[in-house]
Design a protein around this motif. Structure first.
Motif, mmCIF file in Angstrom:
data_model
loop_
_atom_site.group_PDB
_atom_site.id
_atom_site.type_symbol
_atom_site.label_atom_id
_atom_site.label_comp_id
_atom_site.label_asym_id
_atom_site.label_seq_id
_atom_site.Cartn_x
_atom_site.Cartn_y
_atom_site.Cartn_z
ATOM 1 N N GLY A 41 -53.258 -25.487 9.901
ATOM 2 C CA GLY A 41 -52.050 -25.046 10.589
ATOM 3 C C GLY A 41 -51.164 -26.183 11.047
ATOM 4 O O GLY A 41 -50.082 -25.958 11.596
ATOM 5 N N PHE A 42 -51.620 -27.443 10.818
ATOM 6 C CA PHE A 42 -50.832 -28.597 11.245
ATOM 7 C C PHE A 42 -49.612 -28.782 10.342
ATOM 8 O O PHE A 42 -49.669 -28.510 9.130
ATOM 9 C CB PHE A 42 -51.677 -29.875 11.223
ATOM 10 N N LEU A 43 -48.530 -29.277 10.963
ATOM 11 C CA LEU A 43 -47.339 -29.615 10.191
ATOM 12 C C LEU A 43 -47.474 -31.028 9.634
ATOM 13 O O LEU A 43 -47.934 -31.940 10.333
ATOM 14 C CB LEU A 43 -46.088 -29.527 11.062
ATOM 15 N N ILE A 44 -47.107 -31.194 8.372
ATOM 16 C CA ILE A 44 -47.073 -32.535 7.778
ATOM 17 C C ILE A 44 -45.667 -32.775 7.226
ATOM 18 O O ILE A 44 -44.855 -31.846 7.106
ATOM 19 C CB ILE A 44 -48.144 -32.686 6.675
ATOM 20 N N LYS B 234 -45.736 -32.165 -6.020
ATOM 21 C CA LYS B 234 -46.681 -32.512 -4.978
ATOM 22 C C LYS B 234 -45.922 -33.206 -3.844
ATOM 23 O O LYS B 234 -44.915 -33.860 -4.064
ATOM 24 C CB LYS B 234 -47.764 -33.441 -5.507
ATOM 25 N N ILE B 235 -46.428 -33.004 -2.632
ATOM 26 C CA ILE B 235 -45.809 -33.652 -1.469
ATOM 27 C C ILE B 235 -46.646 -34.870 -1.116
ATOM 28 O O ILE B 235 -47.843 -34.760 -0.811
ATOM 29 C CB ILE B 235 -45.752 -32.673 -0.272
ATOM 30 N N TYR B 236 -46.007 -36.030 -1.156
ATOM 31 C CA TYR B 236 -46.701 -37.288 -0.895
ATOM 32 C C TYR B 236 -46.430 -37.704 0.543
ATOM 33 O O TYR B 236 -45.310 -38.035 0.915
ATOM 34 C CB TYR B 236 -46.236 -38.353 -1.889
ATOM 35 N N VAL B 237 -47.500 -37.633 1.336
ATOM 36 C CA VAL B 237 -47.391 -37.945 2.749
ATOM 37 C C VAL B 237 -47.236 -39.446 2.928
ATOM 38 O O VAL B 237 -47.811 -40.234 2.169
ATOM 39 C CB VAL B 237 -48.630 -37.423 3.504
ATOM 40 N N SER B 238 -46.455 -39.849 3.900
ATOM 41 C CA SER B 238 -46.167 -41.258 4.160
ATOM 42 C C SER B 238 -47.457 -42.076 4.188
ATOM 43 O O SER B 238 -48.440 -41.707 4.845
ATOM 44 C CB SER B 238 -45.442 -41.415 5.494
ATOM 45 N N GLY B 239 -47.462 -43.162 3.426
ATOM 46 C CA GLY B 239 -48.640 -44.014 3.377
ATOM 47 C C GLY B 239 -49.514 -43.724 2.181
ATOM 48 O O GLY B 239 -50.450 -44.455 1.895
ATOM 49 N N SER B 240 -49.218 -42.627 1.452
ATOM 50 C CA SER B 240 -50.053 -42.288 0.300
ATOM 51 C C SER B 240 -49.602 -43.088 -0.913
ATOM 52 O O SER B 240 -48.516 -43.626 -0.947
ATOM 53 C CB SER B 240 -49.973 -40.795 -0.004
#
Length: 219
Positions: free
Chosen positions: A201-204, A213-219
């Motif tokens: 349920g966390f927002l990213i 695909k969603i690449y989260v910062s630092g990936s």
């Protein structure tokens, strides 16, 4: 009688020259401020230039295709009075306009558009003359028939829409972690997008890649 006639003719010639000089000055002023494609379609002097021998255009105010000029009149180098000139102005160019009503949210098709020559002076917006720059985009407002298409109110369809489920990718301590997330907003490739982790349920927040695909910062 002969002397009086000569005086009247001289005054008329002077008035004609002064009016011509005013119109030429206004034309030059407009060209310097708005480009050389400008055309004066009507011209009205709202003051008497009796006794004046020179003038200066101090400022102008634009309202649609109407332009109001503030003029200072002088005689022998001394201030005489202020006056106004009213002019209608045109800049004609080819522009893409709506051929029929285009609704907000509609994908714009070639048959929705046509090219016409119109006066764009005083019209706010970014207009184009190439239909290909508009076709395939989504209207963000309703365009009425014959209304010019403003690029500010059109955009390409999003590559993903709010509510779609994608994979998010992050690298944590050298380990690649993936999770399924629900996109919270419409987005295009390369944009930062918010999404909610379906498990926690966390927002990213990450960048939408062309591989969806969603690449989260630092990936």
């Amino acid at each position: 009688m002969f002397v009086l006639l000569i005086f009247i003719i001289s005054t008329v010639i002077f008035a004609f020259d002064f009016e011509t000089a005013l119109k030429e000055a206004v034309q030059n002023y407009l060209v310097s401020h708005h480009g050389d494609s400008i055309t004066i379609t009507s011209f009205e002097i709202k003051f008497s230039f009796e006794n004046a021998d020179s003038f200066d255009i101090l400022s102008h105010f634009v309202s649609s295709d109407n332009v109001r000029f503030l003029v200072r009149l002088s005689k022998d180098g001394s201030f005489l009075r202020y006056g106004q000139i009213l002019a209608k102005v045109a800049v004609y160019r080819k522009v893409v306009v709506a051929k029929r009503i285009i609704k907000s949210g509609q994908i714009i098709r070639p048959e929705d558009l046509k090219i016409v020559e119109m006066n764009v002076f005083g019209k706010k917006g970014k207009f184009v003359e190439n239909i290909d720059e508009i076709v395939g985009k989504i209207s963000k407002k309703m365009f009425r028939e014959d209304e010019p298409i403003d690029l500010f109110y059109v955009q390409y369809p999003p590559d993903v829409k709010a509510g779609e489920v994608l994979m998010a990718v992050a690298e944590i301590g050298g380990v690649v972690v993936t999770a399924m997330v629900r996109v919270m907003q419409d987005a295009r490739f390369g944009e930062v997008v918010k999404a909610r982790n379906l498990s926690t349920g966390f927002l990213i927040q990450g960048i939408l890649g062309r591989d969806y695909k969603i690449y989260v910062s630092g990936s």
